[in-house]
Design a protein around this motif. Structure first.
Motif, PDB file in Angstrom:
ATOM      1  N   ALA A  24      12.214   4.245   9.491  1.00 28.20           N
ATOM      2  CA  ALA A  24      11.004   3.526   9.101  1.00 28.20           C
ATOM      3  C   ALA A  24       9.963   4.522   8.678  1.00 28.20           C
ATOM      4  O   ALA A  24       9.219   4.314   7.780  1.00 28.20           O
ATOM      5  N   LEU A  25       9.841   5.472   9.632  1.00 29.45           N
ATOM      6  CA  LEU A  25       8.925   6.767   9.459  1.00 29.45           C
ATOM      7  C   LEU A  25       9.152   7.653   8.192  1.00 29.45           C
ATOM      8  O   LEU A  25       8.458   7.783   7.212  1.00 29.45           O
ATOM      9  N   GLU A  26      10.638   7.820   7.843  1.00 25.51           N
ATOM     10  CA  GLU A  26      11.125   8.550   6.700  1.00 25.51           C
ATOM     11  C   GLU A  26      10.794   7.923   5.353  1.00 25.51           C
ATOM     12  O   GLU A  26      10.668   8.277   4.386  1.00 25.51           O
ATOM     13  N   ARG A  27      10.764   6.567   5.600  1.00 23.88           N
ATOM     14  CA  ARG A  27      10.440   5.763   4.200  1.00 23.88           C
ATOM     15  C   ARG A  27       9.085   5.419   3.915  1.00 23.88           C
ATOM     16  O   ARG A  27       9.014   4.889   2.870  1.00 23.88           O
ATOM     17  N   LYS A  28       8.269   6.047   4.591  1.00 21.19           N
ATOM     18  CA  LYS A  28       6.668   5.755   4.237  1.00 21.19           C
ATOM     19  C   LYS A  28       6.342   6.223   3.015  1.00 21.19           C
ATOM     20  O   LYS A  28       5.546   5.489   2.203  1.00 21.19           O
ATOM     21  N   PRO A  29       6.933   7.437   2.537  1.00 23.55           N
ATOM     22  CA  PRO A  29       6.478   8.005   1.213  1.00 23.55           C
ATOM     23  C   PRO A  29       7.167   7.130   0.012  1.00 23.55           C
ATOM     24  O   PRO A  29       6.630   6.787  -0.914  1.00 23.55           O
ATOM     25  N   LEU A  30       8.256   6.408   0.460  1.00 24.30           N
ATOM     26  CA  LEU A  30       9.110   5.479  -0.556  1.00 24.30           C
ATOM     27  C   LEU A  30       8.211   4.473  -0.552  1.00 24.30           C
ATOM     28  O   LEU A  30       7.958   3.714  -1.933  1.00 24.30           O
ATOM     29  N   ASP A  31       7.976   3.603   0.370  1.00 25.26           N
ATOM     30  CA  ASP A  31       6.940   2.492   0.560  1.00 25.26           C
ATOM     31  C   ASP A  31       5.638   2.853  -0.566  1.00 25.26           C
ATOM     32  O   ASP A  31       5.396   1.703  -1.099  1.00 25.26           O
ATOM     33  N   GLN A  32       5.142   3.946  -0.327  1.00 26.49           N
ATOM     34  CA  GLN A  32       3.926   4.174  -1.140  1.00 26.49           C
ATOM     35  C   GLN A  32       4.416   4.143  -2.356  1.00 26.49           C
ATOM     36  O   GLN A  32       3.497   3.725  -3.360  1.00 26.49           O
ATOM     37  N   LEU A  33       5.272   4.710  -2.786  1.00 29.56           N
ATOM     38  CA  LEU A  33       5.982   4.834  -4.206  1.00 29.56           C
ATOM     39  C   LEU A  33       5.930   3.553  -4.814  1.00 29.56           C
ATOM     40  O   LEU A  33       5.717   3.156  -5.896  1.00 29.56           O
ATOM     41  N   GLU A  34       6.508   2.532  -4.050  1.00 34.23           N
ATOM     42  CA  GLU A  34       6.952   1.103  -4.379  1.00 34.23           C
ATOM     43  C   GLU A  34       5.809   0.354  -4.715  1.00 34.23           C
ATOM     44  O   GLU A  34       5.450  -0.311  -5.569  1.00 34.23           O
ATOM     45  N   THR A  35       4.579   0.558  -3.660  1.00 30.94           N
ATOM     46  CA  THR A  35       3.219   0.209  -4.013  1.00 30.94           C
ATOM     47  C   THR A  35       2.617   0.580  -5.157  1.00 30.94           C
ATOM     48  O   THR A  35       2.008  -0.332  -6.054  1.00 30.94           O
ATOM     49  N   ALA A  36       2.782   1.981  -5.398  1.00 25.78           N
ATOM     50  CA  ALA A  36       2.138   2.321  -6.726  1.00 25.78           C
ATOM     51  C   ALA A  36       2.898   1.982  -7.858  1.00 25.78           C
ATOM     52  O   ALA A  36       2.207   1.741  -9.056  1.00 25.78           O
ATOM     53  N   GLU A  37       4.017   1.699  -7.808  1.00 28.91           N
ATOM     54  CA  GLU A  37       4.862   1.021  -9.024  1.00 28.91           C
ATOM     55  C   GLU A  37       4.408  -0.345  -9.367  1.00 28.91           C
ATOM     56  O   GLU A  37       4.345  -0.705 -10.459  1.00 28.91           O
ATOM     57  N   SER A  38       4.293  -1.017  -8.376  1.00 32.80           N
ATOM     58  CA  SER A  38       3.658  -2.426  -8.415  1.00 32.80           C
ATOM     59  C   SER A  38       2.355  -2.571  -9.184  1.00 32.80           C
ATOM     60  O   SER A  38       2.048  -3.207  -9.989  1.00 32.80           O
ATOM     61  N   LYS A  39       1.327  -1.331  -8.555  1.00 34.31           N
ATOM     62  CA  LYS A  39       0.024  -1.498  -9.196  1.00 34.31           C
ATOM     63  C   LYS A  39       0.293  -1.052 -10.846  1.00 34.31           C
ATOM     64  O   LYS A  39      -0.424  -1.416 -11.765  1.00 34.31           O
ATOM     65  N   ILE A  40       1.190   0.037 -11.040  1.00 35.43           N
ATOM     66  CA  ILE A  40       1.293   0.636 -12.571  1.00 35.43           C
ATOM     67  C   ILE A  40       1.651  -0.811 -13.503  1.00 35.43           C
ATOM     68  O   ILE A  40       1.227  -0.648 -14.386  1.00 35.43           O
ATOM     69  N   GLN A  41       2.906  -1.511 -12.996  1.00 39.00           N
ATOM     70  CA  GLN A  41       3.338  -2.616 -13.634  1.00 39.00           C
ATOM     71  C   GLN A  41       2.134  -3.649 -13.962  1.00 39.00           C
ATOM     72  O   GLN A  41       2.231  -3.983 -15.018  1.00 39.00           O
ATOM     73  N   SER A  42       1.214  -3.927 -12.768  1.00 38.69           N
ATOM     74  CA  SER A  42       0.106  -4.783 -13.064  1.00 38.69           C
ATOM     75  C   SER A  42      -0.681  -4.266 -14.090  1.00 38.69           C
ATOM     76  O   SER A  42      -1.228  -4.969 -15.041  1.00 38.69           O
TER      77      SER A  42
END
Length: 455
Positions: A24-42
């Motif tokens: 879960a700690l290792e995935r935090k950068p990926l979670d941030q990328l997924e959040t950024a992806e959602s923002k870009i798509q919006s």
């Protein structure tokens, strides 16, 4: 041992939970990328909506910039005996129309027979319109009246056949598809029993009876005589089509005038399209202090720049018209929320001065941009922004490139996370085994000490 089938059994440690927490700690950068992806798509979606709204606004501006639009006219007649439609080439005018007679199509009727199943004879029926090619219809002895009708209709001679039951029996009717003297037709026959189908258009005689004579329409327009093979006059008045519906006892007044209702409707649609675009941009770029949420395009320089440019153009002045210097002079009023409303009273007065209102929107100067009308100005600016090198196109391209980079980063991150999880499972599997061994050894030593103490 590459993986743990039952982690923690040997050591007593909750290995699965430990690895899950570490991942879960290792995935935090990926979670941030997924959040950024959602923002870009919006952002891509909202830019697309703005492009669509701007395109609609541009099309209406282009319409207002067209001189043809300002020639939109409507026609009225003082009597339903005359129908009228107009095009953009029609000029405002008034005409006096009198219809002496309508154009008619030739119709003939063969002698009556018992029924539509009766036969006439055998031979060839030839149908020839004035100046046209002859059409031959072969009639067999077994052909009923209905079959003869169908063969005539299939011949393509410009004549339609039907059967009329008039009380005395069934009569074969033939009628020209087109009105006018030039569309009269003659029928001749060879064979036997078909004489009742003959008719000479020149002498108006034959075995068939004339039901209606082919004739041209006769009328006057402003006391000038007009004849036409058709009751629809398309080439008499420029941009005007007159339909002669009935003969008239007195002249009918036909009026061509600007279609002010259609003009006002499009001008109002122009204001609505601008408001739709302005509200969309405002929503996408605002920051809500109450919810502490920003619009999808808050701070976006391309969108904020478009907003500023449009507002500046709405409030600008133009030398295109001598009567109206600004859009507000003609009733287009900017509101505090950035929308554009129409003052109906002021717009009606502006439409009454149609030539100057037309100039305000459609005037064009090759040497002085300050003389360009607002329709042209908005059309040019919007087309540039939406063009291949325009700011919105570039912004969309930039966001799409950003999204692609984000997705590539996510793919690489997924690969690293998979490798990390595999490594952790291997390490904890080894730790689990070692701790299990140590626990076993500890139990053995404890048992031995206990035995020694007893002895």
């Amino acid at each position: 041992m590459a993986s743990i089938s039952s982690p923690g059994i040997g050591s007593g440690l909750d290995v699965s939970s430990i690895i899950t927490s570490l991942m879960a700690l290792e995935r935090k950068p990926l979670d941030q990328l997924e959040t950024a992806e959602s923002k870009i798509q919006s952002q891509i979606s909202e830019v697309g909506k703005i492009k669509s709204a701007l395109s609609k606004f541009r099309d209406l501006a282009a319409k207002l910039a067209s001189t043809d639009f300002w020639r939109t006219s409507t026609g009225t007649a003082s009597n339903s005996a005359i129908g009228i439609t107009t095009s953009s080439s029609a000029s405002p005018a008034q005409y006096s129309v009198n219809v002496t007679s309508l154009a008619t199509a030739q119709a003939i009727a063969a002698p009556a027979v018992a029924s539509s199943t009766a036969t006439l004879g055998a031979g060839t029926l030839t149908i020839q319109r004035s100046g046209g090619d002859p059409f031959d219809v072969t009639i067999e002895a077994t052909d009923t009246l209905a079959a003869i009708r169908d063969k005539i209709n299939a011949a393509g001679a410009g004549v339609t056949a039907s059967i009329l039951n008039d009380g005395s029996g069934a009569r074969l009717m033939m009628r020209s598809d087109a009105t006018g003297a030039a569309n009269a037709f003659t029928t001749t026959v060879t064979g036997t029993g078909l004489d009742g189908l003959t008719f000479d258009a020149g002498t108006q005689t034959g075995g068939a009876t004339r039901a209606e004579q082919a004739a041209d329409a006769v009328a006057t327009i402003n006391n000038l005589p007009i004849t036409s093979a058709s009751n629809t006059l398309t080439d008499v008045l420029d941009g005007v089509t007159l339909t002669l519906n009935a003969e008239t006892a007195a002249p009918v007044t036909v009026t061509v005038a600007p279609d002010t209702a259609a003009l006002k409707k499009t001008l109002t649609e122009f204001a609505s399209a601008y408001s739709e675009l302005a509200k969309l941009i405002a929503t996408d770029t605002k920051y809500d202090a109450t919810t502490k949420k920003a619009g999808a395009l808050q701070g976006d320089s391309a969108i904020v720049g478009l907003q500023t440019q449009l507002r500046s153009m709405i409030g600008a002045s133009s030398g295109a018209s001598t009567a109206f210097a600004r859009l507000s002079d003609a009733g287009f009023e900017m509101q505090q929320d950035g929308s554009l409303t129409v003052n109906s009273t002021k717009l009606d007065k502006a439409i009454a001065n149609l030539s100057e209102l037309k100039a305000l929107f459609s005037n064009s100067s090759l040497t002085d941009p300050s003389l360009d009308g607002f329709g042209k100005r908005f059309r040019v600016v919007a087309s540039n922004i939406l063009g291949i090198d325009g700011s919105l196109t570039s912004r969309t391209d930039g966001l799409n490139d950003k999204l692609k980079r984000n997705q590539k980063q996510q793919d690489r991150m997924e690969e690293r996370l998979a490798a990390t999880q595999k490594r952790l499972e291997k390490q904890y599997s080894m730790l689990d085994a070692k701790l299990g061994t140590l626990n076993g050894l500890s139990s053995y030593v404890t048992e031995q000490v206990a035995q020694w103490n007893k002895s």
